[in-house]
Enzyme design. Structure first.
Site, PDB file in Angstrom:
ATOM      1  N   LYS A 103       5.441 -11.788 -18.314  1.00  0.00           N
ATOM      2  CA  LYS A 103       4.933 -10.501 -18.831  1.00  0.00           C
ATOM      3  C   LYS A 103       3.527 -10.697 -19.396  1.00  0.00           C
ATOM      4  CE  LYS A 103       6.958  -8.203 -17.210  1.00  0.00           C
ATOM      5  NZ  LYS A 103       8.056  -8.557 -16.391  1.00  0.00           N
ATOM      6  N   ASN A 112       0.631  -0.207   6.293  1.00  0.00           N
ATOM      7  CA  ASN A 112       1.131  -1.011   5.189  1.00  0.00           C
ATOM      8  C   ASN A 112       1.761  -2.252   5.807  1.00  0.00           C
ATOM      9  OD1 ASN A 112       2.150  -1.958   2.823  1.00  0.00           O
ATOM     10  ND2 ASN A 112       3.646  -0.326   2.519  1.00  0.00           N
ATOM     11  N   GLY A 113       1.400  -3.439   5.350  1.00  0.00           N
ATOM     12  CA  GLY A 113       1.960  -4.662   5.923  1.00  0.00           C
ATOM     13  C   GLY A 113       0.859  -5.573   6.409  1.00  0.00           C
ATOM     14  N   HIS A 165       8.879 -33.947 -22.330  1.00  0.00           N
ATOM     15  CA  HIS A 165       8.689 -34.528 -20.995  1.00  0.00           C
ATOM     16  C   HIS A 165       7.346 -34.125 -20.385  1.00  0.00           C
ATOM     17  CE1 HIS A 165      12.819 -36.026 -20.952  1.00  0.00           C
ATOM     18  NE2 HIS A 165      13.070 -34.932 -21.659  1.00  0.00           N
ATOM     19  N   GLU A 176      10.544 -15.178 -18.234  1.00  0.00           N
ATOM     20  CA  GLU A 176      10.204 -13.763 -18.080  1.00  0.00           C
ATOM     21  C   GLU A 176       9.168 -13.339 -19.127  1.00  0.00           C
ATOM     22  OE1 GLU A 176      10.348 -11.558 -16.002  1.00  0.00           O
ATOM     23  OE2 GLU A 176      10.231  -9.640 -17.024  1.00  0.00           O
ATOM     24  N   LYS A 178       3.049  -2.694  -7.290  1.00  0.00           N
ATOM     25  CA  LYS A 178       4.425  -2.580  -7.749  1.00  0.00           C
ATOM     26  C   LYS A 178       5.427  -3.200  -6.782  1.00  0.00           C
ATOM     27  CE  LYS A 178       7.754  -1.320 -10.458  1.00  0.00           C
ATOM     28  NZ  LYS A 178       8.005  -2.194 -11.628  1.00  0.00           N
ATOM     29  N   TRP A 224      -3.850  -1.968  -1.207  1.00  0.00           N
ATOM     30  CA  TRP A 224      -3.833  -3.230  -1.944  1.00  0.00           C
ATOM     31  C   TRP A 224      -4.323  -4.256  -0.930  1.00  0.00           C
ATOM     32  CZ3 TRP A 224      -1.778  -8.123  -1.585  1.00  0.00           C
ATOM     33  CH2 TRP A 224      -1.822  -8.901  -2.739  1.00  0.00           C
ATOM     34  N   GLU A 258       0.945 -11.278 -16.461  1.00  0.00           N
ATOM     35  CA  GLU A 258       0.570 -10.206 -15.543  1.00  0.00           C
ATOM     36  C   GLU A 258      -0.170  -9.045 -16.192  1.00  0.00           C
ATOM     37  OE1 GLU A 258       5.128  -8.507 -14.921  1.00  0.00           O
ATOM     38  OE2 GLU A 258       3.733  -8.412 -13.263  1.00  0.00           O
ATOM     39  N   ARG A 295       1.642   1.595  -6.197  1.00  0.00           N
ATOM     40  CA  ARG A 295       1.933   0.586  -5.166  1.00  0.00           C
ATOM     41  C   ARG A 295       0.703  -0.231  -4.795  1.00  0.00           C
ATOM     42  NH1 ARG A 295       6.782   1.891  -1.931  1.00  0.00           N
ATOM     43  NH2 ARG A 295       5.963   0.341  -0.511  1.00  0.00           N
ATOM     44  N   CYS A 308       0.857  -1.177   0.000  1.00  0.00           N
ATOM     45  CA  CYS A 308       0.000   0.000   0.000  1.00  0.00           C
ATOM     46  C   CYS A 308       0.900   1.235   0.000  1.00  0.00           C
ATOM     47  CB  CYS A 308      -0.872   0.016   1.236  1.00  0.00           C
ATOM     48  SG  CYS A 308      -1.713  -1.559   1.500  1.00  0.00           S
TER      49      CYS A 308
END
Ligand code: M6R
Length: 608
Positions: free
Chosen positions: A485, A100-101, A504, A481, A603, A74, A488, A27, A2
């Protein structure tokens, strides 16, 4: 995850808080709120959704109070509702708290308070904080005593800021494993979870440390460390942060802007470090630990998300160039496993934000082992940058879009520089790679110059539901990666695999509706990748290949081909990933998604 911002001073705080929240919105962005306090009492404004939904109401109805706190949320505990948005309050709405947390023992604390007659309005863990302060205020002589008593009861990770109608001139703040910075002004002070929220007002800052409790008025900052029980004189530092670089300019969003900063990010990461004329790599950040580095015989890299994938590329680079065994672990796994750890092992934390909770916890875990703790960090002055013994900054500039782009390129560049530094000119690869690092920004630019072609191909693939990304050697982490991308920002199913793994298991998924993005740039393993592509084609899977310019043969058996300039094997992943960033970006845009603020994400992930 947050964002927190606070102000005490002579100015009307509402605009300072609103602008601060806008800067912090990347954030966390599911709800926002502000509380203001002056001698007449308190006011609260809360809203589900973005900060701009709050602006008009606050501008029109909020007082000109000089004390206020704000929050972008968030959600962790409790859904996205106005009641769960911060600030959270005590029952008579005289104490306002933003947090925050995570408060891990909130259930137990809530039960205790309910037994004492308290009622709760939200489902959040945070609400226990104003209620507990209220509870202790009835027994203790001052707000600060009640605040500290509350913090002693709370378990978890937090940055907490509280204000009260009884003290319209004071901000109370506390930090444990979650960043909080005080901005020092002239007869005014600021507070934020991230300097970007206050840097328009002041460049003088005080970073709070774990267990610090700060009492902040317009002219004074008093810091008491709860663990040591000491009152420290605050150390004022100067912010080294180029805010103008965080402005959007002509770009439609930060993600595209940051992808287009690829050449600059690579250049800044190498500038003054890869010196062709002197055939050397200079890393000032490691100079203080050169003696220790000589005895390192194992490196454990810890990181999360994109930074973890950069670490996986680094594993190939350091092992091949510096001949030192490397292990890469997700910090979240590293933290809860037992493994032998000798003093000749170095722990290398990689983080764009420098605030990722799991990565911070990994560094804390080895605190008493006497091992060298190194960092590759982008955000200057962040927690990880400050808690490592030595490190190398990425210098990619602020990254605002939730999906990490230019930071990955800078991280891999720095990992290559570290590998070369540890190699100390011994390998034949040293000279060609230093030269190539200087050529790389122009090659990144050459890819960006072909954005329209990548866009057209991405749009062609935007209606598929599933994607496979495959690669070999450093192309394997690059594939991981690329898949991340797509996941997300497009919300589509994408998986990264080592090309050799196809037979496999993953091959079973392939049919005409399941395209593969195959990294098939020039390498000694190219023919093996060709075989994997043929096997996919034989099962009717569409294949989009990423090849080295000049490779015409590949067009014969792939549905589409995107080219990158020729480069050394060790630098290929940097160029490959730029293409995949653009590919994912244009799929997401075609699907009308908010690329800067993808759903459910934030973020910096400052909670475990
Ligand atoms: O700030 P960090 O590099 O420590 O963040 C790690 C991950 O949270 C981050 O890379 C995340 O995976 C990104 N959203 C990926 O684009």
């Amino acid at each position: 995850m947050c964002g927190i911002v606070g102000y005490i001073g002579p100015k009307p705080s509402k605009n300072i808080i609103l602008r601060g929240l806008e800067a912090l919105e990347y954030r966390g962005y599911d709800s926002a709120g502000i509380a203001l306090v002056d001698s007449k009492g308190g006011q609260v404004f809360k809203q589900v959704g973005r900060v701009n939904g709050l602006t008009q109401e606050v501008e029109e109805e909020a007082s000109n109070a000089g004390l206020a706190i704000g929050h972008t949320r968030w959600a962790t505990h409790g859904g996205v509702t106005v009641a769960n948005a911060h600030p959270q309050m005590n029952s008579d709405h005289s104490i306002f708290v933003v947090h925050n947390g995570i408060i891990e023992n909130f259930d137990e604390l809530r039960q205790r308070l309910e037994e004492a007659g308290y009622t709760f309005e939200s489902e959040t863990d945070t609400e226990v904080v104003p209620q507990l302060i209220d509870y202790y205020l009835k027994q203790l002589p001052s707000f600060v005593a009640a605040f500290e008593a509350t913090l002693r009861d709370v378990r978890g990770a937090y940055s907490i800021v509280a204000i009260s109608t009884a003290e319209p001139e004071t901000l109370y703040a506390a930090r444990l494993s979650s960043p909080l910075v005080i901005g020092v002004g002239e007869h005014e002070n600021f507070l934020a979870s991230d300097p970007s929220a206050i840097m328009d007002h002041t460049k003088k800052v005080i970073y709070l440390e774990d267990y610090d409790v700060a009492v902040i008025t317009k002219d004074k900052v008093d810091i008491h460390n709860l663990k040591e029980d000491t009152h420290t004189s605050p150390k004022i530092e100067l912010l080294d942060y180029e805010n103008e670089k965080a402005l959007l300019g002509d770009y439609p969003n930060f993600m595209l802007k940051e992808i287009f900063e690829a050449p600059a990010a690579i250049r800044s990461a190498t500038l003054g470090r890869a010196v062709v004329e002197q055939n050397m790599v200079k890393l000032g950040g490691l100079e203080g630990v050169l003696g220790q580095l000589k005895y390192i015989d194992r490196i454990v890299i810890v990181a999360m998300g994109t930074s973890y994938y950069a670490g996986l590329v680094g594993e190939y680079l350091i092992e091949e160039l510096a001949d030192i065994p490397v292990e890469v672990q997700l910090a979240s796994e590293f933290n809860y496993r037992k493994e032998p750890f000798s003093r000749s092992t170095a722990l290398l934390a990689i983080s764009q934000s420098g605030e990722t909770a799991d990565t911070i916890a990994a560094l804390k875990k080895v605190e008493d082992y006497g091992v060298l703790r190194l960092g590759i960090v982008n955000a200057v002055g962040s927690t990880i940058a400050r808690m490592t013994d030595a490190g190398v900054y990425c210098h990619a500039g602020p990254e605002k879009a939730v999906a990490s782009t230019k930071a990955f390129l800078a991280q891999v560049t720095v990992l290559l520089l570290i590998a070369l530094h540890l190699n100390d000119g011994r390998s034949k690869r040293f000279r060609p790679l230093i030269e190539e690092l200087n050529e790389l920004p122009a090659k990144a630019q050459a890819i960006l110059d072909h954005t329209d072609e990548i866009k057209a191909i991405a749009e062609k693939y935007a209606d598929y539901r599933d994607f496979l990304f495959i690669g070999r050697h450093t192309g394997f982490p690059a594939a991981l990666e690329g898949a991340l991308k797509v996941k997300e920002i497009s919300y589509l199913h994408a998986e990264g695999y080592a090309a050799g793994e196809m037979k496999h298991g993953p091959l079973a998924m392939i049919d005409e509706n399941f395209p593969t993005f195959a990294i098939a740039t020039d390498s000694p393993l190219l023919e093996k990748t060709y075989s994997n592509i043929q096997e996919i084609k034989a099962r009717k899977g569409p294949v989009l290949a990423l090849a080295t310019r000049g490779n015409k043969a590949i067009t014969k058996f792939c549905s589409d081909v995107i080219y990158i300039p020729e480069t050394e094997p060790e630098t290929q992943s940097i160029l490959q990933v730029i293409v995949m960033q653009l590919f994912a970006y244009y799929i997401a845009i075609k699907r009308d998604n908010d690329v800067d603020r993808p759903r459910n994400l934030a973020k910096s992930v400052t909670v475990e």
